[in-house]
Design an enzyme around this catalytic site. Structure first.
Site, PDB file in Angstrom:
ATOM      1  N   LYS A  20      -4.225  -4.253   7.484  1.00 35.38           N
ATOM      2  CA  LYS A  20      -3.111  -4.402   8.519  1.00 35.38           C
ATOM      3  C   LYS A  20      -2.150  -3.292   8.124  1.00 35.38           C
ATOM      4  O   LYS A  20      -2.036  -2.760   6.864  1.00 35.38           O
ATOM      5  CB  LYS A  20      -2.563  -5.970   8.260  1.00 35.38           C
ATOM      6  CG  LYS A  20      -2.141  -6.093   6.869  1.00 35.38           C
ATOM      7  CD  LYS A  20      -1.976  -7.627   6.716  1.00 35.38           C
ATOM      8  CE  LYS A  20      -1.497  -7.965   5.202  1.00 35.38           C
ATOM      9  NZ  LYS A  20      -1.368  -9.420   4.924  1.00 35.38           N
ATOM     10  N   ARG A  46       3.807 -21.230   6.559  1.00 28.74           N
ATOM     11  CA  ARG A  46       4.100 -19.921   7.547  1.00 28.74           C
ATOM     12  C   ARG A  46       3.251 -20.426   8.683  1.00 28.74           C
ATOM     13  O   ARG A  46       3.717 -20.856   9.595  1.00 28.74           O
ATOM     14  CB  ARG A  46       3.657 -18.859   6.988  1.00 28.74           C
ATOM     15  CG  ARG A  46       3.997 -17.540   7.642  1.00 28.74           C
ATOM     16  CD  ARG A  46       3.781 -16.312   6.759  1.00 28.74           C
ATOM     17  NE  ARG A  46       2.329 -16.017   6.619  1.00 28.74           N
ATOM     18  CZ  ARG A  46       1.899 -14.899   5.917  1.00 28.74           C
ATOM     19  NH1 ARG A  46       2.703 -14.122   5.473  1.00 28.74           N
ATOM     20  NH2 ARG A  46       0.456 -14.733   5.649  1.00 28.74           N
ATOM     21  N   HIS A  85      -3.589 -19.934   2.796  1.00 27.93           N
ATOM     22  CA  HIS A  85      -2.911 -18.478   1.846  1.00 27.93           C
ATOM     23  C   HIS A  85      -1.975 -19.289   0.914  1.00 27.93           C
ATOM     24  O   HIS A  85      -1.299 -19.949   1.168  1.00 27.93           O
ATOM     25  CB  HIS A  85      -2.277 -17.797   3.225  1.00 27.93           C
ATOM     26  CG  HIS A  85      -1.776 -16.612   2.714  1.00 27.93           C
ATOM     27  ND1 HIS A  85      -2.611 -15.422   2.130  1.00 27.93           N
ATOM     28  CD2 HIS A  85      -0.515 -15.886   2.804  1.00 27.93           C
ATOM     29  CE1 HIS A  85      -1.850 -14.498   1.885  1.00 27.93           C
ATOM     30  NE2 HIS A  85      -0.826 -14.532   2.293  1.00 27.93           N
ATOM     31  N   ARG A  96     -10.037 -12.081   0.528  1.00 26.46           N
ATOM     32  CA  ARG A  96      -9.180 -11.230   1.405  1.00 26.46           C
ATOM     33  C   ARG A  96      -8.253 -10.283   0.397  1.00 26.46           C
ATOM     34  O   ARG A  96      -6.911 -10.333   0.764  1.00 26.46           O
ATOM     35  CB  ARG A  96      -8.245 -12.206   2.248  1.00 26.46           C
ATOM     36  CG  ARG A  96      -9.206 -12.854   3.196  1.00 26.46           C
ATOM     37  CD  ARG A  96      -8.233 -13.741   4.028  1.00 26.46           C
ATOM     38  NE  ARG A  96      -7.038 -14.292   3.685  1.00 26.46           N
ATOM     39  CZ  ARG A  96      -6.807 -15.568   3.174  1.00 26.46           C
ATOM     40  NH1 ARG A  96      -7.673 -16.364   3.540  1.00 26.46           N
ATOM     41  NH2 ARG A  96      -5.705 -16.013   2.742  1.00 26.46           N
ATOM     42  N   TYR A 120      25.736  15.223   1.598  1.00 29.89           N
ATOM     43  CA  TYR A 120      26.952  14.227   2.025  1.00 29.89           C
ATOM     44  C   TYR A 120      27.574  13.578   0.887  1.00 29.89           C
ATOM     45  O   TYR A 120      26.950  12.945  -0.043  1.00 29.89           O
ATOM     46  CB  TYR A 120      26.271  13.274   3.074  1.00 29.89           C
ATOM     47  CG  TYR A 120      25.651  13.655   4.355  1.00 29.89           C
ATOM     48  CD1 TYR A 120      26.476  14.370   5.076  1.00 29.89           C
ATOM     49  CD2 TYR A 120      24.338  13.507   4.398  1.00 29.89           C
ATOM     50  CE1 TYR A 120      25.919  14.792   6.413  1.00 29.89           C
ATOM     51  CE2 TYR A 120      23.685  14.118   5.535  1.00 29.89           C
ATOM     52  CZ  TYR A 120      24.547  14.802   6.587  1.00 29.89           C
ATOM     53  OH  TYR A 120      23.840  15.078   7.740  1.00 29.89           O
ATOM     54  N   CYS A 139      19.148  12.949   2.452  1.00 29.28           N
ATOM     55  CA  CYS A 139      19.476  12.999   3.996  1.00 29.28           C
ATOM     56  C   CYS A 139      18.377  12.473   4.627  1.00 29.28           C
ATOM     57  O   CYS A 139      17.408  12.147   4.133  1.00 29.28           O
ATOM     58  CB  CYS A 139      19.831  14.430   4.311  1.00 29.28           C
ATOM     59  SG  CYS A 139      21.023  15.179   2.957  1.00 29.28           S
ATOM     60  N   MET A 140      18.404  12.440   6.012  1.00 27.27           N
ATOM     61  CA  MET A 140      17.342  11.864   6.952  1.00 27.27           C
ATOM     62  C   MET A 140      16.041  12.663   6.743  1.00 27.27           C
ATOM     63  O   MET A 140      15.065  12.167   6.707  1.00 27.27           O
ATOM     64  CB  MET A 140      17.540  11.811   8.525  1.00 27.27           C
ATOM     65  CG  MET A 140      16.900  11.289   9.278  1.00 27.27           C
ATOM     66  SD  MET A 140      17.073  11.208  10.957  1.00 27.27           S
ATOM     67  CE  MET A 140      18.567  10.022  11.188  1.00 27.27           C
ATOM     68  N   ASP A 141      16.376  14.046   6.666  1.00 24.03           N
ATOM     69  CA  ASP A 141      15.074  15.134   6.867  1.00 24.03           C
ATOM     70  C   ASP A 141      15.120  15.685   5.439  1.00 24.03           C
ATOM     71  O   ASP A 141      13.958  16.647   5.449  1.00 24.03           O
ATOM     72  CB  ASP A 141      15.535  15.962   8.045  1.00 24.03           C
ATOM     73  CG  ASP A 141      15.688  15.115   9.363  1.00 24.03           C
ATOM     74  OD1 ASP A 141      14.718  14.193   9.521  1.00 24.03           O
ATOM     75  OD2 ASP A 141      16.647  15.348   9.862  1.00 24.03           O
TER      76      ASP A 141
HETATM   77  C1  LIG Z   1      -1.789  -9.743   3.946  1.00 20.08           C
HETATM   78  C2  LIG Z   1      -2.694 -10.822   3.688  1.00 20.08           C
HETATM   79  C3  LIG Z   1      -3.713 -10.869   2.593  1.00 20.08           C
HETATM   80  C4  LIG Z   1      -3.700  -9.720   1.593  1.00 20.08           C
HETATM   81  O1  LIG Z   1      -2.678  -9.826   0.684  1.00 20.08           O
HETATM   82  P1  LIG Z   1      -2.507  -9.043  -0.676  1.00 20.08           P
HETATM   83  O2  LIG Z   1      -1.538  -9.706  -1.468  1.00 20.08           O
HETATM   84  O3  LIG Z   1      -2.185  -7.799  -0.252  1.00 20.08           O
HETATM   85  O4  LIG Z   1      -3.810  -9.184  -1.260  1.00 20.08           O
HETATM   86  C5  LIG Z   1      -4.593 -12.116   2.547  1.00 20.08           C
HETATM   87  N1  LIG Z   1      -4.553 -13.038   3.442  1.00 20.08           N
HETATM   88  C6  LIG Z   1      -3.424 -13.163   4.528  1.00 20.08           C
HETATM   89  C7  LIG Z   1      -3.235 -14.279   5.220  1.00 20.08           C
HETATM   90  C8  LIG Z   1      -2.710 -12.206   4.575  1.00 20.08           C
HETATM   91  O5  LIG Z   1      -1.691 -12.120   5.349  1.00 20.08           O
END
Ligand SMILES: *Cc1c(COP(=O)(O)O)cnc(C)c1O
Length: 386
Positions: A37, A136, A165, A224, A275, A324-326
């Protein structure tokens, strides 16, 4: 081919090392779902997804339908989980691209089922998310059987899996360990209740990076991991505490933020730079102009206390004045030998020539490496180094 002096170098070798280490941590019979992601935590989703699959990822995880479509358009055909919720107008793409949504209430289930009917799909897999304490997304554990039935009875959907999670799996404080165990128990009980209702819960998964490292008993059918495949330990964990839990490997950071000296300018004592005139040369010195700034994700806050170094030919030189920005400015001293077009590294793994990784950058400014690598902006081309 995009061309710019400032690039995010992605060390594929380090990425493969981490993937292999994580794969070996997970039992052979369990799947590995790699989180790609947010453009693979800023590392470049398509290339990282391909490497992950090549190194044993069975499943990929994205946050949005757009991210999933990007993988499909690149020809990646492994199962893709969509971890965040999508809007009704995204459902048709979700179904057409065979992305697997997390669902947890009747309205949302009906919405996905509607999209399946419109496209004539049947046996479309969804995973039921259970909220065991993250607060969540997810259903109450007690509601899991009823929702599993709604999925099974929809005529077009199938329960492909169940997940939850963790909120504090990355902390070894006693309270947090008990909380994680409590979440895990709630999840097991929800899956058991679904089974008792006569529905197979499918692939059960709950382990993020932290649980993948610390809690092998919680791997279930799939892990995951995210941050660890990019080379950083989650939360307050370190290589040492993971070793104590039986992980015999170290992670290698994957991303380096690299640029090239655009000019070297000699300034005299008493000259201020950038700056706000926050820094003035106390003696004659060379100043390198680097074409990287906060517009690239090199946060202004990084040099708030004037202590940031960049690495040129493996040696540290202090950034002077405000970022700076760039652009930003670096003091070379009077006989550094640094030449225009020399490579300069802001952060990266050891093989990039930096003595500071995104983890160290994050520690310095009180954030987490996730935010540092995701924050490298889109104008910085990702360059994959074999
Ligand atoms: C982002 C995410 C993960 C991975 O999390 P890490 O801390 O980067 O391992 C696993 N499960 C869910 C639902 C997540 O949103």
């Amino acid at each position: 081919m995009r061309m710019r002096a400032t690039t995010a170098k992605i060390y594929i070798e380090n990425f493969r090392h981490n993937l292999a280490a994580v794969r070996s941590r997970i039992s052979r019979t369990a799947r590995m779902c790699v989180a790609v992601k947010a453009d693979a935590y800023g590392h470049g989703a398509v290339r990282c997804a391909r490497e992950a699959v090549g190194c044993g990822a069975d499943v990929l995880a994205v946050a949005t339908v757009d991210e999933g479509v990007q993988l499909r358009e690149a020809g990646i055909d492994v199962p893709v989980l969509v971890l965040s919720l999508c809007q009704p107008e995204e459902m048709d793409s979700l179904v057409r691209c065979d992305l697997t949504p997390l669902v947890f209430d009747a309205e949302y289930i009906a919405c996905v089922a509607g999209a399946c009917r419109r496209s004539g799909k049947t046996d479309f897999h969804v995973h039921l998310a259970v909220d065991t304490g993250m607060g969540r997304i997810g259903c109450a554990p007690d509601d899991a059987p009823v929702l599993a039935e709604a999925i099974a009875n929809s005529g077009v959907l199938a329960l492909g899996g169940m997940c939850t999670h963790f909120a504090v799996a990355d902390s070894l404080a006693d309270d947090d360990v008990s909380y994680t165990r409590m979440q895990f128990d709630r999840f097991l009980r929800a899956a058991e209740a679904v089974r008792r209702a006569g529905i197979h819960p499918g692939i059960c998964h709950c382990a993020n990076s932290a649980a993948t490292l610390l809690y092998p008993d919680m791997h279930l059918d799939m892990c995951r991991p995210g941050i660890i495949v990019y080379g950083y330990y989650p939360g307050s964990l370190s290589e040492e505490c993971c070793r104590a839990s039986g992980c015999r490997f170290s992670l290698l950071p994957v991303m380096a933020l690299v640029t090239k000296v655009a000019a070297v300018r000699r300034v005299s004592a008493g000259t201020s730079v950038s700056y706000g005139r926050t820094w003035t040369a106390s003696a004659e010195t060379d100043i390198a102009v680097l074409p990287v700034g906060y517009g690239d994700g090199m946060l202004r806050r990084l040099n708030e206390n004037g202590a940031l170094d960049v690495y040129i030919d493996g040696r540290p030189y202090p950034v002077r004045g405000r970022i700076c920005m760039d652009q930003c400015l670096v003091e070379l001293g009077s006989d550094s030998g640094v030449q225009r077009w020399s490579e300069a590294v802001v952060f990266g793994p050891k093989n990039s020539g930096a003595a500071r990784s995104a983890q160290d950058v994050a520690d310095e400014i009180g954030t987490i490496p996730y935010e540092v690598t995701c924050g490298i902006s889109k104008r910085v081309p990702r360059v994959f180094v074999e």
